[in-house]
Design a protein around this motif. Structure first.
Motif, PDB file in Angstrom:
ATOM      1  N   LEU A  90     -11.626  -6.571   4.640  1.00 30.60           N
ATOM      2  CA  LEU A  90     -12.418  -7.624   4.015  1.00 30.60           C
ATOM      3  C   LEU A  90     -11.614  -8.424   2.994  1.00 30.60           C
ATOM      4  O   LEU A  90     -11.888  -9.616   2.778  1.00 30.60           O
ATOM      5  N   LYS A  91     -10.621  -7.772   2.361  1.00 31.71           N
ATOM      6  CA  LYS A  91      -9.829  -8.432   1.315  1.00 31.71           C
ATOM      7  C   LYS A  91      -8.378  -7.988   1.461  1.00 31.71           C
ATOM      8  O   LYS A  91      -7.933  -7.048   0.815  1.00 31.71           O
ATOM      9  N   PRO A  92      -7.592  -8.664   2.306  1.00 29.66           N
ATOM     10  CA  PRO A  92      -6.217  -8.226   2.592  1.00 29.66           C
ATOM     11  C   PRO A  92      -5.287  -8.223   1.390  1.00 29.66           C
ATOM     12  O   PRO A  92      -4.246  -7.558   1.425  1.00 29.66           O
ATOM     13  N   SER A  93      -5.640  -8.908   0.311  1.00 31.95           N
ATOM     14  CA  SER A  93      -4.776  -8.955  -0.871  1.00 31.95           C
ATOM     15  C   SER A  93      -5.016  -7.788  -1.821  1.00 31.95           C
ATOM     16  O   SER A  93      -4.319  -7.643  -2.831  1.00 31.95           O
ATOM     17  N   LEU A  94      -5.972  -6.920  -1.512  1.00 29.25           N
ATOM     18  CA  LEU A  94      -6.346  -5.836  -2.412  1.00 29.25           C
ATOM     19  C   LEU A  94      -5.272  -4.746  -2.441  1.00 29.25           C
ATOM     20  O   LEU A  94      -4.681  -4.394  -1.428  1.00 29.25           O
ATOM     21  N   ILE A  95      -5.026  -4.206  -3.642  1.00 30.27           N
ATOM     22  CA  ILE A  95      -4.213  -2.996  -3.787  1.00 30.27           C
ATOM     23  C   ILE A  95      -5.184  -1.827  -3.912  1.00 30.27           C
ATOM     24  O   ILE A  95      -6.048  -1.824  -4.797  1.00 30.27           O
ATOM     25  N   MET A 149       0.336   8.532 -13.952  1.00 23.95           N
ATOM     26  CA  MET A 149       1.546   7.731 -14.176  1.00 23.95           C
ATOM     27  C   MET A 149       2.138   7.253 -12.852  1.00 23.95           C
ATOM     28  O   MET A 149       2.527   6.085 -12.717  1.00 23.95           O
ATOM     29  N   TRP A 150       2.195   8.150 -11.857  1.00 19.70           N
ATOM     30  CA  TRP A 150       2.717   7.722 -10.551  1.00 19.70           C
ATOM     31  C   TRP A 150       1.811   6.677  -9.916  1.00 19.70           C
ATOM     32  O   TRP A 150       2.288   5.758  -9.233  1.00 19.70           O
ATOM     33  N   ALA A 151       0.499   6.792 -10.147  1.00 22.27           N
ATOM     34  CA  ALA A 151      -0.418   5.779  -9.636  1.00 22.27           C
ATOM     35  C   ALA A 151      -0.105   4.415 -10.234  1.00 22.27           C
ATOM     36  O   ALA A 151      -0.039   3.399  -9.517  1.00 22.27           O
ATOM     37  N   VAL A 152       0.109   4.375 -11.541  1.00 18.91           N
ATOM     38  CA  VAL A 152       0.428   3.103 -12.198  1.00 18.91           C
ATOM     39  C   VAL A 152       1.745   2.536 -11.675  1.00 18.91           C
ATOM     40  O   VAL A 152       1.859   1.336 -11.391  1.00 18.91           O
ATOM     41  N   ILE A 153       2.753   3.391 -11.532  1.00 13.63           N
ATOM     42  CA  ILE A 153       4.045   2.929 -11.006  1.00 13.63           C
ATOM     43  C   ILE A 153       3.879   2.369  -9.608  1.00 13.63           C
ATOM     44  O   ILE A 153       4.420   1.294  -9.270  1.00 13.63           O
ATOM     45  N   GLY A 154       3.120   3.072  -8.759  1.00  9.70           N
ATOM     46  CA  GLY A 154       2.902   2.602  -7.403  1.00  9.70           C
ATOM     47  C   GLY A 154       2.125   1.307  -7.359  1.00  9.70           C
ATOM     48  O   GLY A 154       2.457   0.387  -6.597  1.00  9.70           O
ATOM     49  N   ILE A 155       1.091   1.210  -8.181  1.00  9.69           N
ATOM     50  CA  ILE A 155       0.273  -0.011  -8.213  1.00  9.69           C
ATOM     51  C   ILE A 155       1.091  -1.195  -8.697  1.00  9.69           C
ATOM     52  O   ILE A 155       1.026  -2.298  -8.126  1.00  9.69           O
ATOM     53  N   GLN A 156       1.883  -1.007  -9.742  1.00  5.27           N
ATOM     54  CA  GLN A 156       2.702  -2.111 -10.238  1.00  5.27           C
ATOM     55  C   GLN A 156       3.716  -2.560  -9.192  1.00  5.27           C
ATOM     56  O   GLN A 156       3.966  -3.765  -9.035  1.00  5.27           O
ATOM     57  N   SER A 157       4.291  -1.611  -8.470  1.00  7.11           N
ATOM     58  CA  SER A 157       5.229  -1.979  -7.404  1.00  7.11           C
ATOM     59  C   SER A 157       4.513  -2.749  -6.304  1.00  7.11           C
ATOM     60  O   SER A 157       5.042  -3.742  -5.772  1.00  7.11           O
ATOM     61  N   ALA A 158       3.294  -2.307  -5.946  1.00  7.89           N
ATOM     62  CA  ALA A 158       2.528  -3.003  -4.909  1.00  7.89           C
ATOM     63  C   ALA A 158       2.128  -4.407  -5.366  1.00  7.89           C
ATOM     64  O   ALA A 158       2.107  -5.353  -4.562  1.00  7.89           O
ATOM     65  N   LEU A 159       1.823  -4.561  -6.661  1.00  8.14           N
ATOM     66  CA  LEU A 159       1.496  -5.895  -7.178  1.00  8.14           C
ATOM     67  C   LEU A 159       2.702  -6.823  -7.120  1.00  8.14           C
ATOM     68  O   LEU A 159       2.575  -8.019  -6.805  1.00  8.14           O
ATOM     69  N   LEU A 160       3.895  -6.303  -7.422  1.00  4.79           N
ATOM     70  CA  LEU A 160       5.103  -7.115  -7.308  1.00  4.79           C
ATOM     71  C   LEU A 160       5.322  -7.555  -5.863  1.00  4.79           C
ATOM     72  O   LEU A 160       5.678  -8.711  -5.593  1.00  4.79           O
ATOM     73  N   ASN A 163       2.905 -10.287  -5.046  1.00  2.00           N
ATOM     74  CA  ASN A 163       3.326 -11.578  -5.598  1.00  2.00           C
ATOM     75  C   ASN A 163       4.300 -12.290  -4.677  1.00  2.00           C
ATOM     76  O   ASN A 163       4.325 -13.518  -4.598  1.00  2.00           O
ATOM     77  N   ALA A 164       5.121 -11.490  -3.975  1.00  2.16           N
ATOM     78  CA  ALA A 164       6.124 -12.084  -3.074  1.00  2.16           C
ATOM     79  C   ALA A 164       5.566 -12.409  -1.694  1.00  2.16           C
ATOM     80  O   ALA A 164       5.978 -13.380  -1.071  1.00  2.16           O
ATOM     81  N   THR A 165       4.615 -11.575  -1.212  1.00  2.25           N
ATOM     82  CA  THR A 165       4.161 -11.713   0.183  1.00  2.25           C
ATOM     83  C   THR A 165       2.712 -12.140   0.319  1.00  2.25           C
ATOM     84  O   THR A 165       2.301 -12.589   1.396  1.00  2.25           O
ATOM     85  N   GLY A 166       1.919 -11.951  -0.729  1.00  2.26           N
ATOM     86  CA  GLY A 166       0.491 -12.241  -0.649  1.00  2.26           C
ATOM     87  C   GLY A 166      -0.328 -11.114  -0.060  1.00  2.26           C
ATOM     88  O   GLY A 166      -1.562 -11.187  -0.050  1.00  2.26           O
TER      89      GLY A 166
END
Length: 355
Positions: A90-95, A149-160, A163-166
Motif C-alpha cells: 500500500l505504501k512502497p516508501s515505508l520503512i 540500537m540495532w533497530a535505529v541503525i537499520g532504520i537510519q540506513s534504510a532511510l538513507l 532518500n537515494a532510491t525512493g
C-alpha cells in the motif's frame, strides 16, 4: 529516535504497555522503568482486534508514517493485515522494522523471548560471573537496549537508501541476533582454539592483568594490557622484578600464569585504600577505575560535566539522556513519558476532537 527529533507514536493496548506496571518504584503514575524508556513519545490506545481502530491506525500509517516498528508476537501483525508485505504494497516508501525474539527465519522464529532468556540462549550467561558458581545475568537489559540500537541503525540506513532510491524496505532485528553479536569475541576465541570460554569474573579472556581487585575499602579495576602498563603496575605495587619473571614477561605468559599473578596483585592491593592506589596508578599512567554504585556514578563530577543526566519537562526525576552529542550539544528530551492514551483522539480519531 524521539530524542533525536522524530515524532514517535506509541500504540498501546487498552490497558497499556505492561512496562507501565514494572515496579515498584513508580513515579508520575507509571514505573520508573517505563518513564526512562518512553520519554518524548506520544501514546495512542488502539484495540487492534477492533476493525474501526485497526482501520484508523492503517490510515495514520498511510498518511503520516515514515517508519513502522512492531514487536508483537510472531504472526500477529500478518493476521491483522498490518505486516510488512501488506503495508509496503500500500505504501512502497515505508520503512518497516520487525523487532523479534529469535529472528525472521529458523525453527524458533515463531517463539517469544525476553532479555534474560536471550542472555541465556545466546551464551552470555555462560561467560558472566565467577568460575564454579551458577551463571548470572548481566544486570542492565543489554539485549533489549542493544536490539533497539540495532533497530535505529537499520532504520537510519534504510532511510538513507530511500532518500537515494525512493523505495522503502524491511529491517529485521531480533533479541537473539543481538545476543549473538555481543558474543563476538568469545565466539572468535572458541573458533580459534576449540576451548570453551570460561567465566573470569571481572577479568577478560586473553588479557592479564585486566580485572578488579579488592582494596582495603572497596574495589578497583586495573587494565594493564601491555608490557609497558604491566611494568608500571609492578612498579606501583613495589615489585619491579615481576617484569623480568619468566612467568610474567609477556601477555601470553601472564595469561598462562594468571592465577599466580592475580594472587600476588591481590595481596598487595588489599593493603591500601582505593584512593591510595588510584593516585599511584594515575601518576604511573596505568588505567584504572573504582567500582562505583549508581549513586556514586550519578554524583561524579565527570557525569555532571557531561550533562548526560537531564531534566525532562513534565517529569519529577531527571533521566539519563542519549550517549552522544552533535557539535558539542547533547539532544534534549522534549517531554516526559505520555499518560496512557493521551494522544489517541487528536492523532487516531481527529474528527472526534471538539475544537
Amino acid at each position: 529516535m524521539a530524542d533525536l527529533g522524530a515524532e514517535v507514536i506509541k500504540i498501546e493496548k487498552p490497558d497499556g504497555d505492561d512496562a507501565r506496571k514494572w515496579g515498584p518504584p513508580f513515579v508520575d503514575g507509571a514505573s520508573a522503568t517505563f518513564q526512562a524508556l518512553n520519554r518524548s513519545k506520544r501514546s495512542v490506545v488502539a484495540n487492534l482486534r477492533d476493525v474501526g481502530d485497526r482501520e484508523a491506525l492503517l490510515g495514520l500509517i498511510l498518511e503520516r508514517a515514515d517508519v513502522v516498528l512492531q514487536n508483537l508476537r510472531p504472526g500477529q501483525v500478518d493476521a491483522l493485515s498490518l505486516g510488512s508485505e501488506a503495508l509496503l504494497r500500500l505504501k512502497p516508501s515505508l520503512i518497516y522494522c520487525n523487532l523479534g525474539a529469535f529472528g525472521a527465519r529458523g525453527p524458533l522464529a515463531g517463539h517469544a523471548g525476553y532479555d534474560p532468556l536471550m542472555q541465556a540462549f545466546g551464551g552470555i550467561m555462560s561467560v558472566v560471573g565467577e568460575e564454579g558458581w551458577p551463571s548470572v545475568r548481566v544486570g542492565p537489559s543489554i539485549i533489549d537496549i542493544g536490539t533497539g540500537m540495532w533497530a535505529v541503525i537499520g532504520i537510519q540506513s534504510a532511510l538513507l537508501k530511500r532518500n537515494a532510491t525512493g523505495a522503502g524496505g524491511v529491517v529485521d532485528v531480533s533479541l537473539f541476533e543481538t545476543a549473538a553479536a555481543w558474543m563476538t569475541m568469545p565466539a572468535a576465541q572458541y573458533l580459534a582454539s576449540g576451548e570453551m570460554p570460561r567465566k573470569v569474573g571481572s577479568g577478560q579472556v586473553g588479557i592479564v592483568p585486566y580485572r578488579a581487585y579488592r582494596t582495603s575499602d572497596g574495589e578497583l579495576v586495573v587494565a594493564a594490557g601491555n608490557n609497558k602498563l604491566f611494568a608500571g603496575l609492578s612498579q606501583v605495587l613495589g615489585h619491579p622484578e615481576w617484569v623480568t619473571d619468566a612467568r610474567f614477561a609477556t601477555n601470553p605468559d601472564r595469561v598462562r600464569h594468571a592465577a599466580e599473578l592475580y594472587a600476588l596483585i591481590e595481596e598487595r592491593m588489599s593493603m591500601q585504600s582505593t584512593a591510595h592506589w588510584m593516585a599511584r596508578l594515575e601518576a604511573e599512567g596505568v588505567p584504572n577505575a573504582p567500582v562505583q554504585n549508581v549513586q556514586q556514578m550519578l554524583d561524579h563530577e565527570q557525569t555532571r560535566e557531561l550533562g548526560i543526566l537531564q531534566e525532562v519537562p513534565g517529569a519529577s526525576i531527571p533521566l539519563i539522556g542519549l550517549p552522544l552529542s552533535f557539535d558539542g550539544a547533547r539532544p534534549q528530551s522534549r517531554a516526559a513519558s505520555p499518560a496512557l492514551g493521551a494522544d489517541t483522539n487528536h492523532i487516531l480519531h481527529p474528527t472526534s476532537v471538539v475544537s
